[in-house]
Design an enzyme around this catalytic site. Sequence first.
Site, PDB file in Angstrom:
ATOM      1  N   SER A  11      36.311 -47.059 155.072  1.00  0.00           N
ATOM      2  CA  SER A  11      37.308 -47.821 154.335  1.00  0.00           C
ATOM      3  C   SER A  11      38.170 -48.632 155.303  1.00  0.00           C
ATOM      4  O   SER A  11      37.650 -49.398 156.107  1.00  0.00           O
ATOM      5  CB  SER A  11      38.145 -46.870 153.464  1.00  0.00           C
ATOM      6  OG  SER A  11      38.965 -47.559 152.569  1.00  0.00           O
ATOM      7  N   ARG A  23      49.809 -43.748 143.984  1.00  0.00           N
ATOM      8  CA  ARG A  23      48.688 -42.872 144.286  1.00  0.00           C
ATOM      9  C   ARG A  23      47.760 -42.714 143.083  1.00  0.00           C
ATOM     10  O   ARG A  23      46.534 -42.677 143.239  1.00  0.00           O
ATOM     11  CB  ARG A  23      49.197 -41.501 144.732  1.00  0.00           C
ATOM     12  CG  ARG A  23      48.089 -40.548 145.161  1.00  0.00           C
ATOM     13  CD  ARG A  23      47.277 -41.130 146.306  1.00  0.00           C
ATOM     14  NE  ARG A  23      46.387 -40.137 146.894  1.00  0.00           N
ATOM     15  CZ  ARG A  23      45.584 -40.375 147.906  1.00  0.00           C
ATOM     16  NH1 ARG A  23      45.547 -41.581 148.439  1.00  0.00           N
ATOM     17  NH2 ARG A  23      44.809 -39.428 148.393  1.00  0.00           N
ATOM     18  N   ASP A  71      30.378 -47.204 144.705  1.00  0.00           N
ATOM     19  CA  ASP A  71      31.662 -47.622 145.269  1.00  0.00           C
ATOM     20  C   ASP A  71      31.985 -49.024 144.750  1.00  0.00           C
ATOM     21  O   ASP A  71      31.443 -50.012 145.210  1.00  0.00           O
ATOM     22  CB  ASP A  71      31.583 -47.627 146.801  1.00  0.00           C
ATOM     23  CG  ASP A  71      32.913 -47.979 147.464  1.00  0.00           C
ATOM     24  OD1 ASP A  71      33.871 -48.334 146.749  1.00  0.00           O
ATOM     25  OD2 ASP A  71      32.978 -47.920 148.703  1.00  0.00           O
ATOM     26  N   HIS A  89      34.103 -44.623 145.893  1.00  0.00           N
ATOM     27  CA  HIS A  89      34.579 -44.924 147.242  1.00  0.00           C
ATOM     28  C   HIS A  89      34.771 -43.657 148.072  1.00  0.00           C
ATOM     29  O   HIS A  89      34.597 -43.675 149.287  1.00  0.00           O
ATOM     30  CB  HIS A  89      35.896 -45.702 147.150  1.00  0.00           C
ATOM     31  CG  HIS A  89      36.382 -46.217 148.470  1.00  0.00           C
ATOM     32  ND1 HIS A  89      35.617 -47.035 149.278  1.00  0.00           N
ATOM     33  CD2 HIS A  89      37.554 -46.017 149.138  1.00  0.00           C
ATOM     34  CE1 HIS A  89      36.301 -47.333 150.377  1.00  0.00           C
ATOM     35  NE2 HIS A  89      37.464 -46.712 150.325  1.00  0.00           N
ATOM     36  N   ASP A  90      35.113 -42.562 147.427  1.00  0.00           N
ATOM     37  CA  ASP A  90      35.313 -41.295 148.137  1.00  0.00           C
ATOM     38  C   ASP A  90      34.026 -40.729 148.719  1.00  0.00           C
ATOM     39  O   ASP A  90      34.060 -39.703 149.415  1.00  0.00           O
ATOM     40  CB  ASP A  90      35.944 -40.259 147.202  1.00  0.00           C
ATOM     41  CG  ASP A  90      37.464 -40.340 147.192  1.00  0.00           C
ATOM     42  OD1 ASP A  90      38.023 -41.100 147.996  1.00  0.00           O
ATOM     43  OD2 ASP A  90      38.082 -39.637 146.359  1.00  0.00           O
TER      44      ASP A  90
END
Length: 390
Positions: free
Chosen positions: A165, A235, A330, A363-364
């Site tokens: 990232s 968040r 992602d 994305h994680d």
Amino acid sequence: MQFSGLYKVLILTASNSIGIVSAKRAKFDTPLVFRSGAVLPRYELVYETCGTLNADKSNAILICHALSGHHHVAGYYADDPKNIGWWDNMIGPGKPVDTDKFFVVSLNNLGGCHGSTGPSSINPETGQPYGSGFPVITVDDWLASQARLADLLGIRQFAAVIGGSLGGMQALQWSLSFPGRVRHVLAIASAPHLTAQNIAFNDVARSAILGDPDFHGGDFYRHNVVPARGLRLARMLGHITYLSDDVMADKFGRELRSGKFSYGYDIEFEIESYLRYQGDKFASYFDANTYLLMTKALDYFDPAHDFGGDLNRAFARAKADFLVISFTTDWRFSPERSREIVRPLLHNRRNVSYAEITSTHGHDSFLMEHPHYFDVMRAYLDNVASEFVK
């Protein structure tokens, strides 16, 4: 399930953890001039190392962290065995980043809130936290401070710089800012710059913080408050973009906490409970000003900016070999964004390996232990190690 500290240590040892680690602190008295023109007269960086630096210092790897990351990438602390490094599944003996072969350096970036000088640090000129007075930072500024840390450790050239990232953006920039100081770059779930949509997500997150009455223009420290509501919303928004729709559907679906509608605005769905939990947890330890700085650094990153938007010209400076990895689900940094990195590197006749990993985690995914992903990382880094392991 809860484990005792001893049992946790036994589990870590069994999974080839590097074991107990401790943070170090480096102090720099030479002023750092930021890309914005701002000057930081002195600063400190908190970092950790693991593995052994070989005689000619050719086996060092730098790990660059993402937006909410920090220096603690692997192992655990003697006084807190539950505090396991955020990339412990990747780094350690026999793992893809094998500490039996490599000397790994990881740091908390300048402007962070995990020990390195940042907005919550005391400004020696005023005796108060820097707060709103801390300069807006860019990836280039981080690299300047990272290079100084490498100098301090006697590392003239990294065998590899690795990051996911925002960390991947730093790894890419290393090949451009210091082309002679890195032999391999591993950019994972990254991009050559943010899309308009991603900039928009960041702006909404920053707006939540800036609009929190407890933010006080960034100087909330002196008021003994935390802009927790803004941080929580930021968040929650970010977390949505890190996950794939499939993961959210599999983990939460449309499950109701009580099994029935309450016809109100309290938490009803399990996904709502999860997001608020993640938001509250994040707001309890992360600094609001650091969040603003990190997202702005993401927005500003664009190696082609000074070359009329031409990535071919931007990457002409690179001398390293590259591994670029993307993940199918992602949507924050889609595979196409990684291919945008690969094309100019090929144009400039760089050695590039590209892997698109099928994963459901969005994305994680770059944080997850996925067999194909780990096999690619291990194979590439084994080849890197063969350059100095005889």
